[in-house]
Design an enzyme around this catalytic site. Sequence first.
Site, PDB file in Angstrom:
ATOM      1  N   TYR A   1       0.860  -1.182   0.000  1.00  0.00           N
ATOM      2  CA  TYR A   1       0.000   0.000   0.000  1.00  0.00           C
ATOM      3  C   TYR A   1       0.888   1.220   0.000  1.00  0.00           C
ATOM      4  O   TYR A   1       1.476   1.571   1.019  1.00  0.00           O
ATOM      5  CB  TYR A   1      -0.886  -0.051   1.247  1.00  0.00           C
ATOM      6  CG  TYR A   1      -1.968   0.993   1.324  1.00  0.00           C
ATOM      7  CD1 TYR A   1      -3.130   0.871   0.556  1.00  0.00           C
ATOM      8  CD2 TYR A   1      -1.858   2.071   2.184  1.00  0.00           C
ATOM      9  CE1 TYR A   1      -4.143   1.813   0.648  1.00  0.00           C
ATOM     10  CE2 TYR A   1      -2.870   3.015   2.288  1.00  0.00           C
ATOM     11  CZ  TYR A   1      -4.007   2.885   1.512  1.00  0.00           C
ATOM     12  OH  TYR A   1      -5.014   3.819   1.613  1.00  0.00           O
TER      13      TYR A   1
ATOM     14  N   LYS B   1      -0.807  -1.130  -4.415  1.00  0.00           N
ATOM     15  CA  LYS B   1      -1.719   0.006  -4.548  1.00  0.00           C
ATOM     16  C   LYS B   1      -0.801   1.212  -4.607  1.00  0.00           C
ATOM     17  O   LYS B   1      -0.204   1.621  -3.615  1.00  0.00           O
ATOM     18  CB  LYS B   1      -2.659   0.077  -3.336  1.00  0.00           C
ATOM     19  CG  LYS B   1      -3.371   1.391  -3.161  1.00  0.00           C
ATOM     20  CD  LYS B   1      -4.500   1.558  -4.115  1.00  0.00           C
ATOM     21  CE  LYS B   1      -5.278   2.834  -3.754  1.00  0.00           C
ATOM     22  NZ  LYS B   1      -6.273   3.160  -4.707  1.00  0.00           N
TER      23      LYS B   1
END
Length: 75
Positions: A9, A37
């Site tokens: 992330y 991400k």
Amino acid sequence: KVSCDVILYNVPGRTGVSLAPATVTALASHKKITTIKEATGNVAFTSEILDTLRTKNCSNGFALKSLMAHSRQTT
């Protein structure tokens, strides 16, 4: 021991910290880390990760497809 896939992330706007390209590349070789991400909005950063992953030819196909899809969506 992790039994599910792990997503990196990289959203510095939410976390206050950005993963370094070298860190992403190092983690990409782990078989359980499958996706990232990536929301830095930094095209140079994303390009560096893509170039490095292509060069290393990561065996698990880490994030390459998702990064390329993200690149197409934002252009």
